[in-house]
Design a protein around this motif. Structure first.
Motif, PDB file in Angstrom:
ATOM      1  N   LEU A  15       8.876   4.905  20.858  1.00  0.00           N
ATOM      2  CA  LEU A  15       7.692   4.080  21.120  1.00  0.00           C
ATOM      3  C   LEU A  15       6.523   4.550  20.264  1.00  0.00           C
ATOM      4  O   LEU A  15       5.807   3.730  19.670  1.00  0.00           O
ATOM      5  CB  LEU A  15       7.320   4.159  22.602  1.00  0.00           C
ATOM      6  N   GLU A  16       6.320   5.873  20.185  1.00  0.00           N
ATOM      7  CA  GLU A  16       5.251   6.416  19.344  1.00  0.00           C
ATOM      8  C   GLU A  16       5.447   6.011  17.891  1.00  0.00           C
ATOM      9  O   GLU A  16       4.505   5.590  17.220  1.00  0.00           O
ATOM     10  CB  GLU A  16       5.211   7.941  19.443  1.00  0.00           C
ATOM     11  N   ASN A  17       6.676   6.141  17.406  1.00  0.00           N
ATOM     12  CA  ASN A  17       6.952   5.806  16.006  1.00  0.00           C
ATOM     13  C   ASN A  17       6.678   4.332  15.734  1.00  0.00           C
ATOM     14  O   ASN A  17       6.160   3.977  14.672  1.00  0.00           O
ATOM     15  CB  ASN A  17       8.404   6.150  15.649  1.00  0.00           C
ATOM     16  N   GLN A  18       7.033   3.476  16.697  1.00  0.00           N
ATOM     17  CA  GLN A  18       6.767   2.046  16.533  1.00  0.00           C
ATOM     18  C   GLN A  18       5.272   1.775  16.457  1.00  0.00           C
ATOM     19  O   GLN A  18       4.798   1.011  15.610  1.00  0.00           O
ATOM     20  CB  GLN A  18       7.385   1.256  17.689  1.00  0.00           C
ATOM     21  N   LYS A  19       4.506   2.415  17.353  1.00  0.00           N
ATOM     22  CA  LYS A  19       3.058   2.207  17.364  1.00  0.00           C
ATOM     23  C   LYS A  19       2.411   2.735  16.091  1.00  0.00           C
ATOM     24  O   LYS A  19       1.526   2.094  15.510  1.00  0.00           O
ATOM     25  CB  LYS A  19       2.438   2.865  18.603  1.00  0.00           C
ATOM     26  N   VAL A  20       2.833   3.918  15.647  1.00  0.00           N
ATOM     27  CA  VAL A  20       2.268   4.498  14.429  1.00  0.00           C
ATOM     28  C   VAL A  20       2.589   3.631  13.221  1.00  0.00           C
ATOM     29  O   VAL A  20       1.713   3.351  12.388  1.00  0.00           O
ATOM     30  CB  VAL A  20       2.795   5.937  14.222  1.00  0.00           C
ATOM     31  N   SER A  21       3.844   3.173  13.128  1.00  0.00           N
ATOM     32  CA  SER A  21       4.229   2.317  12.001  1.00  0.00           C
ATOM     33  C   SER A  21       3.429   1.022  11.990  1.00  0.00           C
ATOM     34  O   SER A  21       2.957   0.572  10.939  1.00  0.00           O
ATOM     35  CB  SER A  21       5.727   1.995  12.067  1.00  0.00           C
ATOM     36  N   SER A  22       3.254   0.422  13.174  1.00  0.00           N
ATOM     37  CA  SER A  22       2.486  -0.812  13.273  1.00  0.00           C
ATOM     38  C   SER A  22       1.034  -0.578  12.880  1.00  0.00           C
ATOM     39  O   SER A  22       0.424  -1.381  12.150  1.00  0.00           O
ATOM     40  CB  SER A  22       2.570  -1.357  14.694  1.00  0.00           C
ATOM     41  N   ALA A  23       0.467   0.533  13.340  1.00  0.00           N
ATOM     42  CA  ALA A  23      -0.937   0.853  13.018  1.00  0.00           C
ATOM     43  C   ALA A  23      -1.118   1.076  11.523  1.00  0.00           C
ATOM     44  O   ALA A  23      -2.100   0.610  10.926  1.00  0.00           O
ATOM     45  CB  ALA A  23      -1.377   2.092  13.790  1.00  0.00           C
ATOM     46  N   ILE A  24      -0.177   1.772  10.894  1.00  0.00           N
ATOM     47  CA  ILE A  24      -0.299   2.059   9.458  1.00  0.00           C
ATOM     48  C   ILE A  24      -0.134   0.785   8.640  1.00  0.00           C
ATOM     49  O   ILE A  24      -0.803   0.600   7.616  1.00  0.00           O
ATOM     50  CB  ILE A  24       0.722   3.139   9.034  1.00  0.00           C
ATOM     51  N   ARG A  25       0.737  -0.133   9.096  1.00  0.00           N
ATOM     52  CA  ARG A  25       0.875  -1.419   8.392  1.00  0.00           C
ATOM     53  C   ARG A  25      -0.431  -2.210   8.458  1.00  0.00           C
ATOM     54  O   ARG A  25      -0.881  -2.770   7.460  1.00  0.00           O
ATOM     55  CB  ARG A  25       2.018  -2.239   8.999  1.00  0.00           C
ATOM     56  N   THR A  26      -1.025  -2.263   9.655  1.00  0.00           N
ATOM     57  CA  THR A  26      -2.298  -2.973   9.799  1.00  0.00           C
ATOM     58  C   THR A  26      -3.386  -2.281   8.982  1.00  0.00           C
ATOM     59  O   THR A  26      -4.193  -2.938   8.312  1.00  0.00           O
ATOM     60  CB  THR A  26      -2.716  -3.030  11.282  1.00  0.00           C
ATOM     61  N   ASP A  27      -3.410  -0.949   9.020  1.00  0.00           N
ATOM     62  CA  ASP A  27      -4.390  -0.186   8.245  1.00  0.00           C
ATOM     63  C   ASP A  27      -4.258  -0.466   6.754  1.00  0.00           C
ATOM     64  O   ASP A  27      -5.257  -0.499   6.029  1.00  0.00           O
ATOM     65  CB  ASP A  27      -4.215   1.311   8.503  1.00  0.00           C
ATOM     66  N   PHE A  28      -3.033  -0.682   6.288  1.00  0.00           N
ATOM     67  CA  PHE A  28      -2.820  -0.934   4.863  1.00  0.00           C
ATOM     68  C   PHE A  28      -3.619  -2.152   4.407  1.00  0.00           C
ATOM     69  O   PHE A  28      -4.244  -2.143   3.339  1.00  0.00           O
ATOM     70  CB  PHE A  28      -1.328  -1.153   4.586  1.00  0.00           C
ATOM     71  N   ILE A  29      -3.624  -3.208   5.238  1.00  0.00           N
ATOM     72  CA  ILE A  29      -4.363  -4.421   4.885  1.00  0.00           C
ATOM     73  C   ILE A  29      -5.865  -4.154   4.918  1.00  0.00           C
ATOM     74  O   ILE A  29      -6.595  -4.503   3.982  1.00  0.00           O
ATOM     75  CB  ILE A  29      -4.018  -5.570   5.848  1.00  0.00           C
ATOM     76  N   LEU A  30      -6.331  -3.510   6.001  1.00  0.00           N
ATOM     77  CA  LEU A  30      -7.760  -3.228   6.114  1.00  0.00           C
ATOM     78  C   LEU A  30      -8.217  -2.258   5.018  1.00  0.00           C
ATOM     79  O   LEU A  30      -9.277  -2.440   4.423  1.00  0.00           O
ATOM     80  CB  LEU A  30      -8.068  -2.646   7.498  1.00  0.00           C
ATOM     81  N   SER A  31      -7.398  -1.247   4.736  1.00  0.00           N
ATOM     82  CA  SER A  31      -7.729  -0.307   3.663  1.00  0.00           C
ATOM     83  C   SER A  31      -7.729  -1.015   2.312  1.00  0.00           C
ATOM     84  O   SER A  31      -8.552  -0.698   1.436  1.00  0.00           O
ATOM     85  CB  SER A  31      -6.726   0.852   3.634  1.00  0.00           C
ATOM     86  N   GLY A  32      -6.808  -1.971   2.144  1.00  0.00           N
ATOM     87  CA  GLY A  32      -6.775  -2.740   0.900  1.00  0.00           C
ATOM     88  C   GLY A  32      -8.075  -3.483   0.683  1.00  0.00           C
ATOM     89  O   GLY A  32      -8.611  -3.523  -0.435  1.00  0.00           O
ATOM     90  N   GLU A  33      -8.612  -4.062   1.760  1.00  0.00           N
ATOM     91  CA  GLU A  33      -9.876  -4.780   1.620  1.00  0.00           C
ATOM     92  C   GLU A  33     -11.018  -3.805   1.341  1.00  0.00           C
ATOM     93  O   GLU A  33     -11.897  -4.080   0.518  1.00  0.00           O
ATOM     94  CB  GLU A  33     -10.186  -5.604   2.863  1.00  0.00           C
ATOM     95  N   ILE A  34     -11.019  -2.664   2.026  1.00  0.00           N
ATOM     96  CA  ILE A  34     -12.058  -1.663   1.786  1.00  0.00           C
ATOM     97  C   ILE A  34     -12.051  -1.228   0.318  1.00  0.00           C
ATOM     98  O   ILE A  34     -13.094  -1.168  -0.341  1.00  0.00           O
ATOM     99  CB  ILE A  34     -11.843  -0.440   2.708  1.00  0.00           C
ATOM    100  N   MET A  35     -10.859  -0.937  -0.210  1.00  0.00           N
ATOM    101  CA  MET A  35     -10.759  -0.486  -1.596  1.00  0.00           C
ATOM    102  C   MET A  35     -11.139  -1.599  -2.562  1.00  0.00           C
ATOM    103  O   MET A  35     -11.782  -1.358  -3.593  1.00  0.00           O
ATOM    104  CB  MET A  35      -9.335   0.020  -1.871  1.00  0.00           C
ATOM    105  N   ALA A  36     -10.742  -2.845  -2.244  1.00  0.00           N
ATOM    106  CA  ALA A  36     -11.072  -3.972  -3.119  1.00  0.00           C
ATOM    107  C   ALA A  36     -12.571  -4.216  -3.164  1.00  0.00           C
ATOM    108  O   ALA A  36     -13.156  -4.433  -4.235  1.00  0.00           O
ATOM    109  CB  ALA A  36     -10.338  -5.227  -2.639  1.00  0.00           C
ATOM    110  N   ILE A  37     -13.218  -4.184  -1.986  1.00  0.00           N
ATOM    111  CA  ILE A  37     -14.674  -4.375  -1.936  1.00  0.00           C
ATOM    112  C   ILE A  37     -15.375  -3.243  -2.685  1.00  0.00           C
ATOM    113  O   ILE A  37     -16.310  -3.472  -3.461  1.00  0.00           O
ATOM    114  CB  ILE A  37     -15.157  -4.426  -0.474  1.00  0.00           C
ATOM    115  N   SER A  38     -14.904  -2.022  -2.473  1.00  0.00           N
ATOM    116  CA  SER A  38     -15.513  -0.876  -3.148  1.00  0.00           C
ATOM    117  C   SER A  38     -15.335  -0.974  -4.652  1.00  0.00           C
ATOM    118  O   SER A  38     -16.264  -0.694  -5.422  1.00  0.00           O
ATOM    119  CB  SER A  38     -14.886   0.426  -2.625  1.00  0.00           C
ATOM    120  N   LEU A  39     -14.147  -1.389  -5.087  1.00  0.00           N
ATOM    121  CA  LEU A  39     -13.882  -1.532  -6.516  1.00  0.00           C
ATOM    122  C   LEU A  39     -14.780  -2.592  -7.134  1.00  0.00           C
ATOM    123  O   LEU A  39     -15.308  -2.418  -8.235  1.00  0.00           O
ATOM    124  CB  LEU A  39     -12.413  -1.885  -6.744  1.00  0.00           C
ATOM    125  N   GLY A  40     -14.964  -3.699  -6.417  1.00  0.00           N
ATOM    126  CA  GLY A  40     -15.838  -4.750  -6.923  1.00  0.00           C
ATOM    127  C   GLY A  40     -17.265  -4.277  -7.111  1.00  0.00           C
ATOM    128  O   GLY A  40     -17.977  -4.744  -8.002  1.00  0.00           O
TER     129      GLY A  40
END
Length: 309
Positions: free
Chosen positions: A136-161
């Motif tokens: 259960l922990e592994n599922q939650k962590v994997s799900s959180a990291i997948r969601t974080d990837f999208i949010l982090s992608g936007e953070i990095m894209a905005i910062s790069l711009g």
């Protein structure tokens, strides 16, 4: 002192001054980039606590630490090189990739809403399905990291711009600073949020009526705060995901939806100038959330139909 040594020392002093100026520029640019991404940072902080809900208190901070490590890995190992390469060789790739990431966030949010309307999942039943608490922990962590990837992608894209006109080495350094500071800030706040009840229990056992009252208030507020954060987290995925799609449509000059949202936002801002900027943001966020709900609903419906067949 030989003139050659004096000249060398002058050169070293000049290089030191230049380096100090460059570092000041990097710090200032990192501050600008981080402030531009502040909205996504808030969304990230709102989304993450729901991944530790239902787990035992002793596992909360270890799970947040795992997610934080996954987040910094997302930013520095995957997103930073990809952002720099795209900026240099294929800047046209960024909008469609962000739109795909936005669609994923919309899908996750729509699924959460569907689960809520259908009665949700009992945590104990979820643990049984996962076979063990570790699964259960592994599922939650994997799900959180997948969601974080999208949010982090936007953070990095905005910062790069924000720093796109800087030399590539400076872009890389600024993005590293932003990634580390934002990750530390977000998951530090998340850690405080999820341990608020433990802090409250500790204070409630201290001497002093005032301290005990504060402790009891924190304990009572925790379930309410977590429920609010769960709602805010889902809403954040909708308005961030929908906002990415709306922005992508604008980049491709498909301006019916972006133009309509902007027109309504400006009208609202002009109607009440005293809080114009707040109303503009609010209308834009609601517009993005509506788009996100529609897109996420379509994806969820399509996947459910596909599973039936």
């Amino acid at each position: 002192m030989p003139s050659g040594l004096i000249a060398l020392l002058d050169d070293v002093a000049g290089i030191a001054k230049l380096t100090a100026t460059s570092l000041d520029d990097v710090a200032a640019a990192a501050g600008r980039a981080g402030s531009k991404a502040a909205g996504v940072v808030i969304d990230d902080a709102a989304v993450t606590p729901k991944y530790v809900m239902g787990l035992t208190p002793d596992r909360e901070l270890p799970i947040i630490w795992k997610i934080a490590k996954g987040s910094i890995r997302n930013k520095l190992v995957f997103l930073l090189p990809a952002a720099l390469l795209m900026s240099a060789f294929a800047p046209w790739l960024l909008p469609p990739l962000l739109m795909l990431g936005g669609a994923f966030l919309c899908f996750e949010a729509a699924e959460k809403l569907l689960e809520a309307f259908q009665g949700g999942h009992d945590v104990a039943e979820e643990a049984v399905k996962a076979h063990s608490s570790a699964d259960l922990e592994n599922q939650k962590v994997s799900s959180a990291i997948r969601t974080d990837f999208i949010l982090s992608g936007e953070i990095m894209a905005i910062s790069l711009g924000t720093v796109a006109s800087e030399p590539v080495w400076e872009q890389a350094l600024i993005l590293v600073v932003v990634a580390i500071l934002i990750t530390a800030g977000v998951y530090g706040v998340v850690g405080l949020i999820v341990k608020m009840d433990d802090i409250g229990l500790h204070l409630a056992k201290k001497d002093g009526a005032g301290t005990q009252a504060i402790g009891r208030s924190l304990v009572k507020a925790m379930p309410v705060l977590m429920s609010i954060l769960a709602v805010v987290g889902t809403a954040a995925m909708l308005w961030v995901g929908g906002g990415l799609i709306v922005h992508g449509l604008h980049e491709f000059h498909i301006d019916l939806i972006p133009g309509t949202i902007e027109h309504v936002a400006q009208s609202a801002a002009h109607a009440v100038p005293a809080i114009g900027s707040i109303l503009h943001w609010l209308v834009t966020a609601i517009g993005g959330a509506i788009v996100g709900l529609v897109v996420g609903g379509i994806i969820v419906a399509a996947l459910h139909l596909f599973k039936k067949h």
